[in-house]
Design a protein around this motif. Structure first.
Motif, PDB file in Angstrom:
ATOM      1  N   ILE A   1       0.850  -1.201   0.000  1.00  0.00           N
ATOM      2  CA  ILE A   1       0.000   0.000   0.000  1.00  0.00           C
ATOM      3  C   ILE A   1       0.885   1.251   0.000  1.00  0.00           C
ATOM      4  O   ILE A   1       0.658   2.190  -0.769  1.00  0.00           O
ATOM      5  CB  ILE A   1      -0.972  -0.023   1.203  1.00  0.00           C
ATOM      6  CG1 ILE A   1      -2.084  -1.048   0.931  1.00  0.00           C
ATOM      7  CG2 ILE A   1      -1.549   1.364   1.482  1.00  0.00           C
ATOM      8  CD1 ILE A   1      -3.056  -1.270   2.072  1.00  0.00           C
TER       9      ILE A   1
ATOM     10  N   PHE B   1      -4.746   5.234   6.647  1.00  0.00           N
ATOM     11  CA  PHE B   1      -5.714   4.932   5.584  1.00  0.00           C
ATOM     12  C   PHE B   1      -6.871   4.145   6.180  1.00  0.00           C
ATOM     13  O   PHE B   1      -6.742   3.538   7.258  1.00  0.00           O
ATOM     14  CB  PHE B   1      -5.042   4.144   4.441  1.00  0.00           C
ATOM     15  CG  PHE B   1      -4.338   2.888   4.885  1.00  0.00           C
ATOM     16  CD1 PHE B   1      -3.058   2.947   5.420  1.00  0.00           C
ATOM     17  CD2 PHE B   1      -4.963   1.647   4.803  1.00  0.00           C
ATOM     18  CE1 PHE B   1      -2.406   1.785   5.859  1.00  0.00           C
ATOM     19  CE2 PHE B   1      -4.319   0.483   5.227  1.00  0.00           C
ATOM     20  CZ  PHE B   1      -3.032   0.565   5.755  1.00  0.00           C
ATOM     21  N   LEU B   2      -8.009   4.135   5.472  1.00  0.00           N
ATOM     22  CA  LEU B   2      -9.193   3.451   5.987  1.00  0.00           C
ATOM     23  C   LEU B   2      -9.017   1.944   5.933  1.00  0.00           C
ATOM     24  O   LEU B   2      -8.490   1.403   4.947  1.00  0.00           O
ATOM     25  CB  LEU B   2     -10.429   3.854   5.180  1.00  0.00           C
ATOM     26  CG  LEU B   2     -10.831   5.330   5.248  1.00  0.00           C
ATOM     27  CD1 LEU B   2     -12.060   5.580   4.374  1.00  0.00           C
ATOM     28  CD2 LEU B   2     -11.091   5.773   6.695  1.00  0.00           C
ATOM     29  N   ASP B   3      -9.453   1.269   6.998  1.00  0.00           N
ATOM     30  CA  ASP B   3      -9.466  -0.197   7.012  1.00  0.00           C
ATOM     31  C   ASP B   3     -10.477  -0.676   5.968  1.00  0.00           C
ATOM     32  O   ASP B   3     -11.586  -0.156   5.874  1.00  0.00           O
ATOM     33  CB  ASP B   3      -9.850  -0.704   8.409  1.00  0.00           C
ATOM     34  CG  ASP B   3      -9.573  -2.183   8.579  1.00  0.00           C
ATOM     35  OD1 ASP B   3      -8.761  -2.537   9.456  1.00  0.00           O
ATOM     36  OD2 ASP B   3     -10.164  -3.003   7.835  1.00  0.00           O
TER      37      ASP B   3
ATOM     38  N   ASN C   1     -12.035  -3.451   5.772  1.00  0.00           N
ATOM     39  CA  ASN C   1     -13.132  -4.252   6.355  1.00  0.00           C
ATOM     40  C   ASN C   1     -13.464  -3.658   7.730  1.00  0.00           C
ATOM     41  O   ASN C   1     -13.181  -4.263   8.766  1.00  0.00           O
ATOM     42  CB  ASN C   1     -12.685  -5.712   6.457  1.00  0.00           C
ATOM     43  CG  ASN C   1     -13.800  -6.638   6.865  1.00  0.00           C
ATOM     44  OD1 ASN C   1     -14.987  -6.315   6.699  1.00  0.00           O
ATOM     45  ND2 ASN C   1     -13.460  -7.787   7.431  1.00  0.00           N
TER      46      ASN C   1
ATOM     47  N   LEU D   1      -2.538  -9.690  14.327  1.00  0.00           N
ATOM     48  CA  LEU D   1      -2.537 -11.140  14.079  1.00  0.00           C
ATOM     49  C   LEU D   1      -2.770 -11.465  12.609  1.00  0.00           C
ATOM     50  O   LEU D   1      -2.399 -12.536  12.134  1.00  0.00           O
ATOM     51  CB  LEU D   1      -3.613 -11.817  14.944  1.00  0.00           C
ATOM     52  CG  LEU D   1      -3.308 -11.836  16.441  1.00  0.00           C
ATOM     53  CD1 LEU D   1      -4.520 -12.336  17.231  1.00  0.00           C
ATOM     54  CD2 LEU D   1      -2.096 -12.722  16.730  1.00  0.00           C
TER      55      LEU D   1
ATOM     56  N   VAL E   1      -2.113  -9.003   9.858  1.00  0.00           N
ATOM     57  CA  VAL E   1      -1.082  -8.365   9.023  1.00  0.00           C
ATOM     58  C   VAL E   1       0.150  -8.063   9.890  1.00  0.00           C
ATOM     59  O   VAL E   1       0.084  -7.242  10.807  1.00  0.00           O
ATOM     60  CB  VAL E   1      -1.613  -7.059   8.382  1.00  0.00           C
ATOM     61  CG1 VAL E   1      -0.517  -6.410   7.539  1.00  0.00           C
ATOM     62  CG2 VAL E   1      -2.846  -7.337   7.528  1.00  0.00           C
TER      63      VAL E   1
ATOM     64  N   HIS F   1       0.483  -1.735  13.023  1.00  0.00           N
ATOM     65  CA  HIS F   1      -0.593  -0.788  12.696  1.00  0.00           C
ATOM     66  C   HIS F   1      -1.441  -0.523  13.934  1.00  0.00           C
ATOM     67  O   HIS F   1      -1.698  -1.416  14.726  1.00  0.00           O
ATOM     68  CB  HIS F   1      -1.471  -1.291  11.543  1.00  0.00           C
ATOM     69  CG  HIS F   1      -1.978  -2.689  11.703  1.00  0.00           C
ATOM     70  ND1 HIS F   1      -1.196  -3.796  11.494  1.00  0.00           N
ATOM     71  CD2 HIS F   1      -3.194  -3.152  12.079  1.00  0.00           C
ATOM     72  CE1 HIS F   1      -1.908  -4.892  11.707  1.00  0.00           C
ATOM     73  NE2 HIS F   1      -3.114  -4.534  12.076  1.00  0.00           N
TER      74      HIS F   1
HETATM   75  P1  5GP Z   1      -4.903  -7.212  12.547  1.00  0.00           P
HETATM   76  O1  5GP Z   1      -3.608  -7.619  11.883  1.00  0.00           O
HETATM   77  O2  5GP Z   1      -4.722  -6.044  13.477  1.00  0.00           O
HETATM   78  O3  5GP Z   1      -5.603  -8.360  13.204  1.00  0.00           O
HETATM   79  O4  5GP Z   1      -5.907  -6.733  11.416  1.00  0.00           O
HETATM   80  C1  5GP Z   1      -5.474  -6.244  10.180  1.00  0.00           C
HETATM   81  C2  5GP Z   1      -6.477  -5.236   9.650  1.00  0.00           C
HETATM   82  O5  5GP Z   1      -6.049  -4.839   8.371  1.00  0.00           O
HETATM   83  C3  5GP Z   1      -7.905  -5.771   9.515  1.00  0.00           C
HETATM   84  O6  5GP Z   1      -8.801  -4.905  10.188  1.00  0.00           O
HETATM   85  C4  5GP Z   1      -8.148  -5.781   7.998  1.00  0.00           C
HETATM   86  O7  5GP Z   1      -9.465  -5.445   7.630  1.00  0.00           O
HETATM   87  C5  5GP Z   1      -7.149  -4.745   7.498  1.00  0.00           C
HETATM   88  N1  5GP Z   1      -6.657  -5.031   6.149  1.00  0.00           N
HETATM   89  C6  5GP Z   1      -6.151  -6.206   5.692  1.00  0.00           C
HETATM   90  N2  5GP Z   1      -5.769  -6.104   4.407  1.00  0.00           N
HETATM   91  C7  5GP Z   1      -6.037  -4.822   4.044  1.00  0.00           C
HETATM   92  C8  5GP Z   1      -5.863  -4.107   2.818  1.00  0.00           C
HETATM   93  O8  5GP Z   1      -5.379  -4.610   1.806  1.00  0.00           O
HETATM   94  N3  5GP Z   1      -6.254  -2.802   2.807  1.00  0.00           N
HETATM   95  C9  5GP Z   1      -6.792  -2.186   3.917  1.00  0.00           C
HETATM   96  N4  5GP Z   1      -7.140  -0.908   3.798  1.00  0.00           N
HETATM   97  N5  5GP Z   1      -6.970  -2.840   5.093  1.00  0.00           N
HETATM   98  C10 5GP Z   1      -6.599  -4.147   5.142  1.00  0.00           C
END
Ligand code: 5GP
Length: 130
Positions: free
Chosen positions: A8, A27-29, A31, A87, A89, A93
């Protein structure tokens, strides 16, 4: 291999940006738990929050504070919540999430937004970023 967030940063994957400087990107999540759910990342890829130097950690929180203020100005909500999980990515973040109840921070209830809604939210938050 580069994380999806590094892709990204490099513009290989599109995102709805709300704030950026030399070291950080918000940037916006894709999901979101709630409208305006934003991710703040350091551009230097690191897996875990507490692997950052104390200076880098505090600097990330400082940038996140400014983004949270912009979200507060933009999205009507009880408060902006903050969470760090990682967990899914493995690239540090900070989740900044407009909250109206506990379910908004539990990562179980999701909202579906149209492309134009993502664009409008990102633009409005970006306009309130100082
Ligand atoms: P975590 O790693 O904190 O459990 O969650 C990773 C977050 O990254 C999730 O809320 C997911 O929706 C978001 N996410 C994963 N892939 C992408 C992406 O390609 N683009 C965006 N904008 N958000 C993403």
């Amino acid at each position: 291999m580069a994380s999806i967030f590094t892709k990204i940063i490099n513009g290989e994957i599109p995102s709805y940006k709300v704030a950026e400087n030399e070291d950080y990107l918000a940037f916006l999540d894709i999901n979101p738990n709630a409208s305006g759910h934003t991710l703040v990342i350091p551009k230097k890829e690191e897996n875990k929050l507490f692997d950052l130097s104390k200076e880098a950690y505090l600097s990330l929180l400082d940038f996140s504070y400014r983004v949270a203020k912009a979200i507060e100005k933009t999205i009507p909500c009880e408060r902006v919540g903050m969470s760090v999980i990682g967990l899914e990515v493995p690239h540090v973040h900070v989740h900044l999430i407009p909250l109206n109840g506990m379910s908004d921070i539990q990562f179980t209830k999701k909202v579906t937004l149209k492309e134009e809604e993502f664009i409008s939210l990102a633009t409005k938050i970006a306009n309130n970023f100082e």
